[in-house]
Design an enzyme around this catalytic site. Structure first.
Site, PDB file in Angstrom:
ATOM      1  N   ASP A  84      34.482  -9.521   5.982  1.00  0.00           N
ATOM      2  CA  ASP A  84      34.381  -9.576   7.452  1.00  0.00           C
ATOM      3  C   ASP A  84      33.384 -10.437   7.919  1.00  0.00           C
ATOM      4  OD1 ASP A  84      34.064  -8.475  10.038  1.00  0.00           O
ATOM      5  OD2 ASP A  84      33.884  -6.495   9.457  1.00  0.00           O
ATOM      6  N   ILE A  85      33.728 -11.207   8.879  1.00  0.00           N
ATOM      7  CA  ILE A  85      32.759 -12.383   9.279  1.00  0.00           C
ATOM      8  C   ILE A  85      31.901 -11.878  10.440  1.00  0.00           C
ATOM      9  CG2 ILE A  85      34.438 -14.156   8.928  1.00  0.00           C
ATOM     10  CD1 ILE A  85      34.812 -14.634  11.766  1.00  0.00           C
ATOM     11  N   ASN A 112      39.942 -18.986   9.688  1.00  0.00           N
ATOM     12  CA  ASN A 112      40.686 -18.594  10.507  1.00  0.00           C
ATOM     13  C   ASN A 112      40.498 -17.260  11.171  1.00  0.00           C
ATOM     14  OD1 ASN A 112      43.702 -18.655  11.511  1.00  0.00           O
ATOM     15  ND2 ASN A 112      43.515 -16.642  10.567  1.00  0.00           N
ATOM     16  N   SER A 158      41.122 -23.372  19.698  1.00  0.00           N
ATOM     17  CA  SER A 158      42.271 -23.303  20.439  1.00  0.00           C
ATOM     18  C   SER A 158      42.135 -24.237  21.434  1.00  0.00           C
ATOM     19  CB  SER A 158      42.229 -21.750  21.034  1.00  0.00           C
ATOM     20  OG  SER A 158      43.155 -21.715  22.068  1.00  0.00           O
ATOM     21  N   TYR A 209      37.892 -15.288  25.257  1.00  0.00           N
ATOM     22  CA  TYR A 209      38.520 -15.866  24.306  1.00  0.00           C
ATOM     23  C   TYR A 209      38.192 -17.628  24.386  1.00  0.00           C
ATOM     24  CZ  TYR A 209      42.034 -17.524  20.661  1.00  0.00           C
ATOM     25  OH  TYR A 209      42.527 -18.124  19.725  1.00  0.00           O
ATOM     26  N   VAL A 211      36.011 -19.333  26.073  1.00  0.00           N
ATOM     27  CA  VAL A 211      34.701 -19.712  26.104  1.00  0.00           C
ATOM     28  C   VAL A 211      34.194 -19.695  24.424  1.00  0.00           C
ATOM     29  CG1 VAL A 211      32.430 -19.497  26.778  1.00  0.00           C
ATOM     30  CG2 VAL A 211      34.159 -19.131  28.328  1.00  0.00           C
ATOM     31  N   LYS A 213      36.153 -20.254  21.986  1.00  0.00           N
ATOM     32  CA  LYS A 213      36.406 -21.225  21.298  1.00  0.00           C
ATOM     33  C   LYS A 213      36.003 -22.568  21.667  1.00  0.00           C
ATOM     34  CE  LYS A 213      39.459 -18.849  18.415  1.00  0.00           C
ATOM     35  NZ  LYS A 213      39.346 -18.941  16.967  1.00  0.00           N
ATOM     36  N   VAL A 244      51.185 -20.212  19.004  1.00  0.00           N
ATOM     37  CA  VAL A 244      51.890 -19.339  18.040  1.00  0.00           C
ATOM     38  C   VAL A 244      52.485 -17.975  18.190  1.00  0.00           C
ATOM     39  CG1 VAL A 244      51.913 -18.768  15.455  1.00  0.00           C
ATOM     40  CG2 VAL A 244      50.631 -20.905  16.285  1.00  0.00           C
ATOM     41  N   THR A 246      52.602 -14.583  17.422  1.00  0.00           N
ATOM     42  CA  THR A 246      51.768 -13.756  16.257  1.00  0.00           C
ATOM     43  C   THR A 246      51.515 -12.617  17.202  1.00  0.00           C
ATOM     44  OG1 THR A 246      49.445 -14.626  16.842  1.00  0.00           O
ATOM     45  CG2 THR A 246      50.769 -15.785  15.074  1.00  0.00           C
TER      46      THR A 246
END
Length: 288
Positions: A84-85, A112, A158, A209, A211, A213, A244, A246
């Protein structure tokens, strides 16, 4: 069992992460990295989901037909390990395992793991940055000492992290950044401006999200530069897998997970001509 190569994929229990593991196993035999058996650690924060993902690979018809896995007579072994990062203890436990089990080092890491939350407010931004930026940064810092001299790290970012939706001032500050501290300062300022409800007037998009990335792209570039200046041959790059289909895109997307996996897999396995610190999409470096 001994292994010539060792790799790690974080956030690999589903979607792009799981597809990355599949395609690493399929493409490794014909890659320049092939030097014998490959061990891939499929990591995820949830043990049950991680083990279910591992089982799905063992039953995968394409992998069976290609004889990609050791159990089918191939070169690749996949093992699950919890990671768990956003949990420092979890990162340390995993990296200690790698250090004790593979004293020759790790060949590649594909970071990832990440989240994409709905809505936009201070808490959404805090949670998103904690995982996507700070978690990826901490994991990267812990992995670097374990890498082989010519190892690879690929941080999945991204296209939303491109700098075309910022004020000229903030964009220029991103581009002028030299160190991780420079990028972290920008992340802290974004959080502060969101907390004050003034992110738009101060030049930020209202998008946690995106910012986060941008932060991943910037800190990856900064770490790569610092490593190169120390004489390190580790290649550290960020990439966009594309749009993608997902769970993260909630059914949207124009690419399959297998198609999205191709860019990070290339950064792990192929000859990059010593290119490091770049942002990649469609198998080539692009402008941030």
């Amino acid at each position: 069992m001994s292994y010539a190569r060792v790799g790690v994929v974080t956030g690999a229990n589903k979607g792009i992460g799981l597809a990355i593991v599949r395609n690493l196993a399929l493409q490794y035999p014909k890659s320049p990295l092939n030097d014998g058996r490959l061990l891939i650690y499929l990591t995820a924060r949830d043990q049950n989901r991680g083990e279910a993902a591992l089982q799905s690979l063992q039953e995968d018809v394409q992998l069976q037909k290609a004889k990609a896995l050791v159990r089918h007579g191939g070169l690749t072994e996949v093992k699950f390990h919890e990671l768990d990062i956003v949990d420092t203890t979890s990162i340390k436990n995993f990296t200690e395992h790698l250090k004790s089990s593979h004293n020759e080092g790790v060949d590649f890491v594909i970071n990832n793991a990440g989240i994409a939350m709905q809505g936009f407010d201070s808490n959404v931004v805090k949670t998103t940055l904690r995982c996507n930026y700070y978690g990826t940064l901490e994991a990267t810092k812990h992995f670097i000492p374990l890498m082989k001299p010519n190892g690879r790290i690929a941080n999945v970012a991204s296209m939303t992290g491109k700098l075309n939706k910022y004020s000229d001032t903030i964009r220029d500050q991103f581009l002028a950044s030299k160190t991780v501290s420079d990028i972290t300062e920008l992340m802290e300022r974004f959080q502060s401006d969101v907390d004050a409800g003034k992110e738009k007037e101060r030049g930020w998009p209202s998008a946690g999200y995106a910012v986060s990335k941008a932060g991943v792209i910037g800190m990856t570039r900064a770490i790569a530069t610092a490593e190169k200046e120390k004489g390190s041959k580790i290649l550290i790059n960020s990439c966009c897998p594309g749009y993608v289909k997902t769970d993260m895109t909630r059914g949207g997307g124009s690419k399959t997970p297998d198609q999205g996996a191709q860019m990070p897999v290339m950064l792990a396995l192929e000859d990059l001509k010593d290119q490091t610190g770049l942002f990649w999409q469609d198998e080539r470096p692009i402008q941030w």
